[in-house]
Write an enzyme that holds these catalytic residues in place. Structure first.
Site, PDB file in Angstrom:
ATOM      1  N   LYS A  66      47.550  30.924  35.104  1.00  0.00           N
ATOM      2  CA  LYS A  66      48.362  32.113  35.441  1.00  0.00           C
ATOM      3  C   LYS A  66      49.869  31.836  35.453  1.00  0.00           C
ATOM      4  O   LYS A  66      50.654  32.679  35.031  1.00  0.00           O
ATOM      5  CB  LYS A  66      47.928  32.686  36.794  1.00  0.00           C
ATOM      6  CG  LYS A  66      46.594  33.435  36.725  1.00  0.00           C
ATOM      7  CD  LYS A  66      46.308  34.136  38.038  1.00  0.00           C
ATOM      8  CE  LYS A  66      45.015  34.918  37.957  1.00  0.00           C
ATOM      9  NZ  LYS A  66      44.746  35.698  39.178  1.00  0.00           N
ATOM     10  N   ASP A 103      46.949  41.879  39.728  1.00  0.00           N
ATOM     11  CA  ASP A 103      46.256  41.513  40.973  1.00  0.00           C
ATOM     12  C   ASP A 103      46.871  42.272  42.153  1.00  0.00           C
ATOM     13  O   ASP A 103      46.176  42.595  43.119  1.00  0.00           O
ATOM     14  CB  ASP A 103      46.373  40.003  41.243  1.00  0.00           C
ATOM     15  CG  ASP A 103      45.506  39.181  40.304  1.00  0.00           C
ATOM     16  OD1 ASP A 103      44.459  39.692  39.858  1.00  0.00           O
ATOM     17  OD2 ASP A 103      45.879  38.025  40.010  1.00  0.00           O
ATOM     18  N   ALA A 126      46.271  30.144  51.490  1.00  0.00           N
ATOM     19  CA  ALA A 126      47.634  30.214  50.942  1.00  0.00           C
ATOM     20  C   ALA A 126      47.652  29.689  49.507  1.00  0.00           C
ATOM     21  O   ALA A 126      48.613  29.071  49.071  1.00  0.00           O
ATOM     22  CB  ALA A 126      48.588  29.422  51.827  1.00  0.00           C
ATOM     23  N   GLY A 127      46.565  29.953  48.773  1.00  0.00           N
ATOM     24  CA  GLY A 127      46.468  29.492  47.377  1.00  0.00           C
ATOM     25  C   GLY A 127      47.018  30.532  46.417  1.00  0.00           C
ATOM     26  O   GLY A 127      47.816  31.402  46.793  1.00  0.00           O
ATOM     27  N   ARG A 149      44.592  25.911  56.033  1.00  0.00           N
ATOM     28  CA  ARG A 149      44.198  24.545  56.410  1.00  0.00           C
ATOM     29  C   ARG A 149      45.396  23.610  56.278  1.00  0.00           C
ATOM     30  O   ARG A 149      45.683  22.820  57.167  1.00  0.00           O
ATOM     31  CB  ARG A 149      43.042  24.132  55.485  1.00  0.00           C
ATOM     32  CG  ARG A 149      42.424  22.818  55.763  1.00  0.00           C
ATOM     33  CD  ARG A 149      41.241  22.620  54.848  1.00  0.00           C
ATOM     34  NE  ARG A 149      41.616  22.660  53.419  1.00  0.00           N
ATOM     35  CZ  ARG A 149      40.780  22.482  52.422  1.00  0.00           C
ATOM     36  NH1 ARG A 149      39.492  22.261  52.674  1.00  0.00           N
ATOM     37  NH2 ARG A 149      41.174  22.522  51.175  1.00  0.00           N
ATOM     38  N   ILE A 210      37.906  38.292  49.462  1.00  0.00           N
ATOM     39  CA  ILE A 210      38.167  38.558  48.035  1.00  0.00           C
ATOM     40  C   ILE A 210      37.207  37.815  47.112  1.00  0.00           C
ATOM     41  O   ILE A 210      37.223  38.024  45.912  1.00  0.00           O
ATOM     42  CB  ILE A 210      39.638  38.303  47.642  1.00  0.00           C
ATOM     43  CG1 ILE A 210      39.968  36.818  47.635  1.00  0.00           C
ATOM     44  CG2 ILE A 210      40.604  39.085  48.519  1.00  0.00           C
ATOM     45  CD1 ILE A 210      41.183  36.503  46.786  1.00  0.00           C
ATOM     46  N   TYR A 212      33.121  37.149  45.981  1.00  0.00           N
ATOM     47  CA  TYR A 212      32.022  38.111  45.886  1.00  0.00           C
ATOM     48  C   TYR A 212      30.714  37.381  45.565  1.00  0.00           C
ATOM     49  O   TYR A 212      30.708  36.171  45.320  1.00  0.00           O
ATOM     50  CB  TYR A 212      32.323  39.197  44.841  1.00  0.00           C
ATOM     51  CG  TYR A 212      32.834  38.677  43.527  1.00  0.00           C
ATOM     52  CD1 TYR A 212      34.194  38.655  43.266  1.00  0.00           C
ATOM     53  CD2 TYR A 212      31.960  38.183  42.556  1.00  0.00           C
ATOM     54  CE1 TYR A 212      34.686  38.168  42.068  1.00  0.00           C
ATOM     55  CE2 TYR A 212      32.437  37.699  41.350  1.00  0.00           C
ATOM     56  CZ  TYR A 212      33.802  37.696  41.110  1.00  0.00           C
ATOM     57  OH  TYR A 212      34.273  37.194  39.929  1.00  0.00           O
TER      58      TYR A 212
HETATM   59  P1  NDP Z   1      43.136  28.286  45.412  1.00  0.00           P
HETATM   60  O1  NDP Z   1      42.403  27.050  45.054  1.00  0.00           O
HETATM   61  O2  NDP Z   1      44.485  28.531  44.867  1.00  0.00           O
HETATM   62  O3  NDP Z   1      43.254  28.353  47.026  1.00  0.00           O
HETATM   63  C1  NDP Z   1      42.146  28.072  47.847  1.00  0.00           C
HETATM   64  C2  NDP Z   1      42.513  28.296  49.314  1.00  0.00           C
HETATM   65  O4  NDP Z   1      41.331  28.071  50.101  1.00  0.00           O
HETATM   66  C3  NDP Z   1      43.588  27.332  49.848  1.00  0.00           C
HETATM   67  O5  NDP Z   1      44.392  28.050  50.771  1.00  0.00           O
HETATM   68  C4  NDP Z   1      42.743  26.251  50.545  1.00  0.00           C
HETATM   69  O6  NDP Z   1      43.425  25.607  51.608  1.00  0.00           O
HETATM   70  C5  NDP Z   1      41.627  27.112  51.111  1.00  0.00           C
HETATM   71  N1  NDP Z   1      40.392  26.363  51.400  1.00  0.00           N
HETATM   72  C6  NDP Z   1      39.584  25.750  50.501  1.00  0.00           C
HETATM   73  N2  NDP Z   1      38.521  25.189  51.139  1.00  0.00           N
HETATM   74  C7  NDP Z   1      38.684  25.457  52.465  1.00  0.00           C
HETATM   75  C8  NDP Z   1      37.925  25.136  53.626  1.00  0.00           C
HETATM   76  N3  NDP Z   1      36.779  24.451  53.570  1.00  0.00           N
HETATM   77  N4  NDP Z   1      38.384  25.573  54.831  1.00  0.00           N
HETATM   78  C9  NDP Z   1      39.540  26.276  54.916  1.00  0.00           C
HETATM   79  N5  NDP Z   1      40.296  26.626  53.842  1.00  0.00           N
HETATM   80  C10 NDP Z   1      39.871  26.209  52.629  1.00  0.00           C
HETATM   81  O7  NDP Z   1      42.132  29.494  45.043  1.00  0.00           O
HETATM   82  P2  NDP Z   1      42.467  31.028  44.725  1.00  0.00           P
HETATM   83  O8  NDP Z   1      43.423  31.525  45.743  1.00  0.00           O
HETATM   84  O9  NDP Z   1      42.810  31.202  43.307  1.00  0.00           O
HETATM   85  O10 NDP Z   1      41.019  31.727  44.920  1.00  0.00           O
HETATM   86  C11 NDP Z   1      40.402  31.751  46.180  1.00  0.00           C
HETATM   87  C12 NDP Z   1      39.139  32.614  46.128  1.00  0.00           C
HETATM   88  O11 NDP Z   1      39.470  33.950  45.770  1.00  0.00           O
HETATM   89  C13 NDP Z   1      38.092  32.151  45.113  1.00  0.00           C
HETATM   90  O12 NDP Z   1      36.821  32.297  45.691  1.00  0.00           O
HETATM   91  C14 NDP Z   1      38.249  33.123  43.971  1.00  0.00           C
HETATM   92  O13 NDP Z   1      37.050  33.324  43.263  1.00  0.00           O
HETATM   93  C15 NDP Z   1      38.645  34.396  44.701  1.00  0.00           C
HETATM   94  N6  NDP Z   1      39.443  35.321  43.874  1.00  0.00           N
HETATM   95  C16 NDP Z   1      39.046  36.614  43.742  1.00  0.00           C
HETATM   96  C17 NDP Z   1      39.779  37.504  42.987  1.00  0.00           C
HETATM   97  C18 NDP Z   1      39.325  38.909  42.831  1.00  0.00           C
HETATM   98  O14 NDP Z   1      39.848  39.647  41.979  1.00  0.00           O
HETATM   99  N7  NDP Z   1      38.378  39.377  43.614  1.00  0.00           N
HETATM  100  C19 NDP Z   1      41.032  37.097  42.319  1.00  0.00           C
HETATM  101  C20 NDP Z   1      41.380  35.714  42.535  1.00  0.00           C
HETATM  102  C21 NDP Z   1      40.602  34.865  43.285  1.00  0.00           C
HETATM  103  P3  NDP Z   1      44.397  24.334  51.306  1.00  0.00           P
HETATM  104  O15 NDP Z   1      45.703  24.913  50.835  1.00  0.00           O
HETATM  105  O16 NDP Z   1      44.504  23.665  52.624  1.00  0.00           O
HETATM  106  O17 NDP Z   1      43.703  23.503  50.260  1.00  0.00           O
END
Ligand code: NDP
Length: 270
Positions: A66, A103, A126-127, A149, A210, A212
């Protein structure tokens, strides 16, 4: 001539975007086909070059491309520039592409009505996806806390895209913040590891995960049992797809039809 559309990502095999878009293309009689294209990191620019020679109208972009998609575009919407990521590219001829980020409107459409005088949101995570969501909520004037986290990432996101007063903290402290929230949005990928959060009583407040399918099901079942109004990520997925479709064809497709096809596809593969 049949036009080409598609989604580029890695992995991409389980993407529902072809189901959504090909359904709308059939419904609305457009002569185009939408394909899932697996492109590894580092190969994105080469993939664009190939598409420039294949009657391509536009593409969606997902992980891990992206940010790169925005960099490759010669023109970009303010939203895509602000977030630093694009999920939609539209081919403008030659070797030029326009970048958009659907998005943001997709999330707002899926969330429904927001009231800045009443609503207080907690964003978990915060991803990449949280960037679009934090931006969307900030633009709508919603009071916001980001919990993650890795706290430094929540702080950086609050600084980059939050409105004034956006707070950031450790996700371990979530219970302190959930009491006063009217909307909780789970953007973490913790569901992939089978993890979920124990929630307080919801009293009809909104819990929006978000993710599913099987990934969000345990968290949403728990939230519903505690009295939260739950939403999963399929509505957002379909809504962001619809806004991309509108950019390419100038017409909004039928969101309900897209959602029904996704739910049917998930049922068929579970
Ligand atoms: P990223 O990898 O960018 O971010 C993942 C986030 O999850 C980070 O904040 C990470 O924390 C946190 N995380 C991961 N594992 C854990 C855990 N065990 N406990 C606590 N926090 C955790 O992913 P995305 O933001 O791109 O995507 C996240 C989800 O959203 C996915 O499931 C994806 O499929 C879904 N999604 C859905 C969309 C939709 O249109 N419905 C669009 C985009 C995404 P840390 O920073 O500490 O690693």
């Amino acid at each position: 001539m049949t036009k080409l559309l598609g989604v580029i990502g890695d992995p991409i095999a389980h993407s529902l975007s072809p189901v959504i878009h090909n359904g709308w293309l059939r419904d609305m009689g457009f002569n185009a086909v939408y394909e899932a294209m697996q492109v590894p990191e580092g190969e994105f620019q080469n993939a664009l070059k190939t598409l420039e020679n294949r009657d391509c109208l536009g593409i969606n972009i997902t992980l891990p491309h992206k940010a790169n998609a925005l960099r490759c575009a010669s023109e970009a919407s303010d939203t895509a520039q602000r977030i630093g990521a694009a999920n939609t590219l539209t081919f403008r001829g030659g070797n030029t592409w326009r970048a958009d980020n659907t998005d943001v409107p997709g999330f707002i459409k899926a969330l429904g009505a927001l009231d800045p005088d009443r609503d207080r949101a907690v964003v978990l995570g915060a991803g990449g996806s949280a960037r679009a969501i934090v931006h969307a909520l900030s633009v709508h004037g919603i009071e916001l806390t980001i919990l993650n986290r890795t706290v430094s990432k929540a702080e950086a996101l609050a600084h980059d895209l939050g409105a004034r007063g956006t707070k950031a903290d450790d996700i371990d402290q979530y219970k302190d913040y959930l009491e006063s929230a009217t909307i909780v949005i789970n953007t973490t990928s913790m569901g992939y590891g089978g993890n979920s959060l124990e929630l307080p009583i919801g009293n009809n407040r909104t819990f929006f995960d978000i993710s599913y399918g099987k990934i969000s099901a345990p968290q949403l079942e728990h939230a519903a049992a505690r009295g939260w109004q739950v939403k999963d990520g399929l509505t957002m997925l379909v809504a962001q797809a619809a806004f991309s479709f509108e950019i390419w064809f100038g017409e909004m497709p039928d969101l309900a039809a897209g959602l029904n096809r996704c739910r049917a596809a998930l049922r068929a593969t579970s």
